[in-house]
Design a protein around this motif. Sequence first.
Motif, PDB file in Angstrom:
ATOM      1  N   VAL A 191       0.967  -1.314   0.161  1.00 45.58           N
ATOM      2  CA  VAL A 191       0.090   0.391  -0.103  1.00 45.58           C
ATOM      3  C   VAL A 191       0.499   1.206  -0.155  1.00 45.58           C
ATOM      4  CG1 VAL A 191      -1.555   0.971   0.988  1.00 45.58           C
ATOM      5  CG2 VAL A 191      -1.882  -1.275   1.118  1.00 45.58           C
ATOM      6  N   THR A 192       0.846   2.016  -1.243  1.00 44.76           N
ATOM      7  CA  THR A 192       1.457   3.366  -0.954  1.00 44.76           C
ATOM      8  C   THR A 192       0.492   4.634  -1.141  1.00 44.76           C
ATOM      9  OG1 THR A 192       3.450   2.259  -3.260  1.00 44.76           O
ATOM     10  CG2 THR A 192       3.550   4.698  -2.613  1.00 44.76           C
ATOM     11  N   VAL A 193       1.298   5.424   0.033  1.00 47.45           N
ATOM     12  CA  VAL A 193       0.061   6.817   0.222  1.00 47.45           C
ATOM     13  C   VAL A 193       0.968   7.786   0.139  1.00 47.45           C
ATOM     14  CG1 VAL A 193      -1.528   7.856   1.829  1.00 47.45           C
ATOM     15  CG2 VAL A 193      -1.162   4.894   1.417  1.00 47.45           C
ATOM     16  N   LYS A 194      -0.179   9.029  -0.786  1.00 49.44           N
ATOM     17  CA  LYS A 194       1.336  10.124  -1.064  1.00 49.44           C
ATOM     18  C   LYS A 194       0.044  10.944  -1.356  1.00 49.44           C
ATOM     19  CE  LYS A 194       4.898  10.472  -3.524  1.00 49.44           C
ATOM     20  NZ  LYS A 194       5.767  10.583  -4.224  1.00 49.44           N
ATOM     21  N   VAL A 195       0.461  12.189  -1.156  1.00 52.84           N
ATOM     22  CA  VAL A 195      -0.928  13.199  -0.591  1.00 52.84           C
ATOM     23  C   VAL A 195       0.717  14.476  -1.892  1.00 52.84           C
ATOM     24  CG1 VAL A 195      -0.928  15.444   0.496  1.00 52.84           C
ATOM     25  CG2 VAL A 195      -1.983  13.540   1.427  1.00 52.84           C
ATOM     26  N   GLY A 196       0.070  14.579  -2.622  1.00 53.92           N
ATOM     27  CA  GLY A 196       1.089  15.897  -4.177  1.00 53.92           C
ATOM     28  C   GLY A 196       2.154  14.495  -4.038  1.00 53.92           C
ATOM     29  N   ARG A 197       3.053  15.676  -3.427  1.00 54.78           N
ATOM     30  CA  ARG A 197       4.245  14.412  -3.993  1.00 54.78           C
ATOM     31  C   ARG A 197       5.132  13.829  -2.862  1.00 54.78           C
ATOM     32  NH1 ARG A 197       6.915  15.637  -8.413  1.00 54.78           N
ATOM     33  NH2 ARG A 197       9.215  14.950  -8.338  1.00 54.78           N
ATOM     34  N   LYS A 198       4.503  14.487  -1.680  1.00 51.76           N
ATOM     35  CA  LYS A 198       4.901  13.605  -0.333  1.00 51.76           C
ATOM     36  C   LYS A 198       4.530  12.300   0.272  1.00 51.76           C
ATOM     37  CE  LYS A 198       5.348  15.189   4.281  1.00 51.76           C
ATOM     38  NZ  LYS A 198       4.793  15.755   5.804  1.00 51.76           N
ATOM     39  N   ARG A 199       5.673  11.172   0.253  1.00 57.68           N
ATOM     40  CA  ARG A 199       5.106   9.929   0.544  1.00 57.68           C
ATOM     41  C   ARG A 199       4.474   9.980   1.814  1.00 57.68           C
ATOM     42  NH1 ARG A 199       7.822   4.559  -1.616  1.00 57.68           N
ATOM     43  NH2 ARG A 199       6.307   2.997  -0.796  1.00 57.68           N
ATOM     44  N   ARG A 257      -8.370   1.549   2.575  1.00 61.12           N
ATOM     45  CA  ARG A 257      -9.452   2.460   3.345  1.00 61.12           C
ATOM     46  C   ARG A 257      -8.958   3.477   3.819  1.00 61.12           C
ATOM     47  NH1 ARG A 257     -12.889  -3.197   4.842  1.00 61.12           N
ATOM     48  NH2 ARG A 257     -13.990  -3.464   3.315  1.00 61.12           N
ATOM     49  N   ARG A 258      -7.949   3.585   5.272  1.00 55.52           N
ATOM     50  CA  ARG A 258      -8.035   4.784   5.519  1.00 55.52           C
ATOM     51  C   ARG A 258      -8.124   6.185   5.119  1.00 55.52           C
ATOM     52  NH1 ARG A 258      -3.600   3.717   9.333  1.00 55.52           N
ATOM     53  NH2 ARG A 258      -4.443   1.801   9.751  1.00 55.52           N
ATOM     54  N   PHE A 296      -5.781  -6.982  -2.940  1.00 58.62           N
ATOM     55  CA  PHE A 296      -4.700  -7.959  -2.781  1.00 58.62           C
ATOM     56  C   PHE A 296      -4.638  -9.306  -2.799  1.00 58.62           C
ATOM     57  CE2 PHE A 296      -6.179  -4.200  -0.242  1.00 58.62           C
ATOM     58  CZ  PHE A 296      -5.145  -3.096  -0.999  1.00 58.62           C
ATOM     59  N   ASP A 297      -4.848  -9.912  -3.690  1.00 60.58           N
ATOM     60  CA  ASP A 297      -5.396 -10.742  -4.376  1.00 60.58           C
ATOM     61  C   ASP A 297      -4.230 -10.619  -5.548  1.00 60.58           C
ATOM     62  OD1 ASP A 297      -5.328 -13.641  -4.467  1.00 60.58           O
ATOM     63  OD2 ASP A 297      -6.055 -13.217  -6.520  1.00 60.58           O
ATOM     64  N   PRO A 332      -3.677  -9.042   4.300  1.00 58.26           N
ATOM     65  CA  PRO A 332      -4.808  -8.751   3.534  1.00 58.26           C
ATOM     66  C   PRO A 332      -5.541  -7.692   4.038  1.00 58.26           C
ATOM     67  CG  PRO A 332      -4.457 -11.038   2.748  1.00 58.26           C
ATOM     68  CD  PRO A 332      -3.821 -11.046   3.934  1.00 58.26           C
ATOM     69  N   ASP A 333      -6.824  -8.421   5.325  1.00 56.52           N
ATOM     70  CA  ASP A 333      -7.371  -7.401   5.959  1.00 56.52           C
ATOM     71  C   ASP A 333      -6.498  -6.149   6.793  1.00 56.52           C
ATOM     72  OD1 ASP A 333      -9.245  -8.571   5.684  1.00 56.52           O
ATOM     73  OD2 ASP A 333      -8.962 -10.402   7.397  1.00 56.52           O
ATOM     74  N   GLU A 334      -4.976  -6.204   6.797  1.00 58.20           N
ATOM     75  CA  GLU A 334      -4.576  -5.006   7.801  1.00 58.20           C
ATOM     76  C   GLU A 334      -4.076  -3.979   6.548  1.00 58.20           C
ATOM     77  OE1 GLU A 334      -1.197  -6.338   9.451  1.00 58.20           O
ATOM     78  OE2 GLU A 334      -1.886  -7.451  10.792  1.00 58.20           O
ATOM     79  N   ALA A 335      -4.029  -4.826   4.650  1.00 61.13           N
ATOM     80  CA  ALA A 335      -4.093  -3.872   3.661  1.00 61.13           C
ATOM     81  C   ALA A 335      -5.178  -3.236   3.922  1.00 61.13           C
ATOM     82  CB  ALA A 335      -3.712  -4.241   2.404  1.00 61.13           C
TER      83      ALA A 335
END
Length: 207
Positions: free
Chosen positions: A35-43, A60-61, A92-93, A52-55
Motif C-alpha cells: 500500500v503506497t500513500v501519497k499527498v501531492g509529491r509527499k509519500r 480504506r483509511r 490484495f490477491d 490482506p485484512d491489514e492492507a
Amino acid sequence: MLEALLIEKCADPSLEASVVDAFVNAVGDGDPLAVTVKVGRKRILVEKAATPDEALAIARRYVGQATVRVGVTSYPAHLGIESGMELSPALFDACENLRMGTATFAKVMRIVAAWYGSNASKEALPYVLSDSLNAWVSGEFEGKDVFRAQDPGGRMVLQGVTAEGQSSTDEAPLPVRGEVEADDVTSAGMRVDISRTGVNAAGEPVR
C-alpha cells in the motif's frame, strides 16, 4: 519478477508476457499487500501490512484523502468507488490485482498508441511502452487522467518488444521517456523527442 504461470493465468491476454513483466517490474515491488500513500509529491509512511485484512484497512483509511496505490501493479485504489469502504479485498490477491492492473494498463497503452497514430510503426512501439509506464505512474498523459479517460478501443500488442523496452531486433537500447520511479506515483519524466528515432508522432518515417 512474476512467475510465468501467474502471468499466463491472470494477466490481460492482449499484453505479451514480456510487457507484463516490464510493467510490474517498473511500477510495483512484487508485494501483493503493498500500500503506497501519497499527498501531492509527499509519500506518507504507513505500516507494512502482514495480512490482506491489514492492507485493506490501511487503504480504506486513506482513499479519498490521498493517492493510494495497492498490490503487485500499484493499482489506483480509487477507481470505480466512491469511498474507501467500497474497496474490495480482491485488490490484495496477486492474481486479481494483476488481472485488474494489466487490463487497465492495456487501456492506457491504447490511449498512448492512439496519440502516436493508428499506424504506428514497429520502431515507435518501445516509446509507446515507455510513455505508457510513465502515464501509469503519473496518472496522466497529455494532461488527461488516463484512468478515467475513454478507452479508444482496438488491440495493442507489443510484438517483438523485450522487457527492457526495446525491439528484439535492435542492437542497442532505444532512449526512453524517463526513469519510472515506482515509489513516486505523482511524477513522470519528460517526453522523448521521437524525431530523433526516425519516426514522427504518427509512427511514419521521417525523411
